[in-house]
Design an enzyme around this catalytic site. Sequence first.
Site, PDB file in Angstrom:
ATOM      1  N   TYR A 289      -6.398   2.046 -23.514  1.00  0.00           N
ATOM      2  CA  TYR A 289      -5.192   2.646 -24.078  1.00  0.00           C
ATOM      3  C   TYR A 289      -4.000   1.739 -23.758  1.00  0.00           C
ATOM      4  CZ  TYR A 289      -1.092   5.626 -24.442  1.00  0.00           C
ATOM      5  OH  TYR A 289       0.140   6.123 -24.779  1.00  0.00           O
TER       6      TYR A 289
ATOM      7  N   GLU B  90       1.754   3.162 -29.985  1.00  0.00           N
ATOM      8  CA  GLU B  90       0.599   3.529 -29.165  1.00  0.00           C
ATOM      9  C   GLU B  90      -0.698   3.042 -29.807  1.00  0.00           C
ATOM     10  OE1 GLU B  90       0.197   7.597 -26.873  1.00  0.00           O
ATOM     11  OE2 GLU B  90      -0.574   7.801 -28.899  1.00  0.00           O
TER      12      GLU B  90
END
Length: 391
Positions: free
Chosen positions: A112, A200
Amino acid sequence: MKLHEYQAKDILNEYGVAVQPGVVAESVDEAVEAAKNLEAEGASMFVVKAQIHAGGRGKGGGVKLARSVEEVEEHASNILGMTLKTHQTGPEGQLVRKILIVDAVDIEKEFYVGVTLDREKSMNVIMVSSEGGVEIETVAEETPEAIHKAWIDPTIGLRPFQARRLAFALGLEGKAFKQGVRFIMALYKAFEETDSTIAEINPLVLTGDGDVIAVDAKINIDDNALFRHDDIAAMRDIHEEDPTEVEAGEHGLSYIKLDGNVGCMVNGAGLAMATMDIIKLAGGEPANFLDVGGSANAETVEAGFRIILKDENVEAILVNIFGGIVRCDRVAKGVIQAANNVDITVPLIVRLQGTNAEEGKALLDESDIEIESAVLLKEAAEKVQSAIGVA
Ligand code: GDP
Ligand code: MN
């Protein structure tokens, strides 16, 4: 403003962020065409991905692996037109109008990476985690030590050692380490230059060949900066937005729908928040946030009434206007005119305070429209209370 994955990937690609090659399609034919073109460039497996402004598409059945062009056709016909429900769409789901066909990546590991503003520190923060592919909120709650952060001094910008430290924290080595550093630097540049509020990547993947590449991308742009990004502003997809919120925007109103039973119309965001608190204290629940801004005139108030009344849960409306620059008597005339044009089917409570508040109240009381008027917030709250029938 939210962007679709395919749009975010296009932007990131321009900034040199490594993304999976793909083509967007709005029909099954276009999807098949896209898959054939990707095949000609060497793709042997594909992923068909629903394009909606919500995450969690994989779990909801909106991301499917296809082993052939025929399978792309099959998945495309299933996903296009489906109502996709994810934890971010709410129970009503979202209609899929576009899909992205990508060259499938062979995933060795999922990570991530996210960039956003840390308001407490007044600095942008880059967060990385080796726990990719799962919701970052869950990681933050259950294994916060798996998230590594770097705060960026706005006067200096991202320094290469910070990017190296983050790539190192992900356990990347050799070629993948170098690519990871480059990825983070490019992602941060894209975030800054596009005036994003969030950028993101979940997951960022390490491929079987040792390359680092974004498989998913989410970018939200600060609405207040859109004026200097015409190209990005043109990417807006109003199908993905709440139609009532779009209509409110056209009238210059800031409206956000909520789940309660008392509609409210207020001038100023701070007063709107306070009014929502008052509604709660009175035993109700706010049905919306609605800031009419500086111009509480007949047109904006009328538009506000129409928007609030679209919501079937509304049992009463509280108008709370502070007459600072606008005088309360003028606001009262506007409210009366608006209420004459709209069939208001629920009790209407109007509280005016500020310049000429008493004159405003007198106008409301003299009008032949059923309006409960108030000057004090406490009175207004009591009137809301009796309107919705709570003791
Ligand atoms: P989201 O569910 O909306 O976050 O959509 P993602 O784009 O993140 O896809 C969901 C999941 O599908 C990812 O976490 C991956 O595990 C998987 N996935 C997506 N693209 C690929 C791909 O190209 N190859 C493989 N093997 N898996 C993929
Ligand atoms: Mn994802």
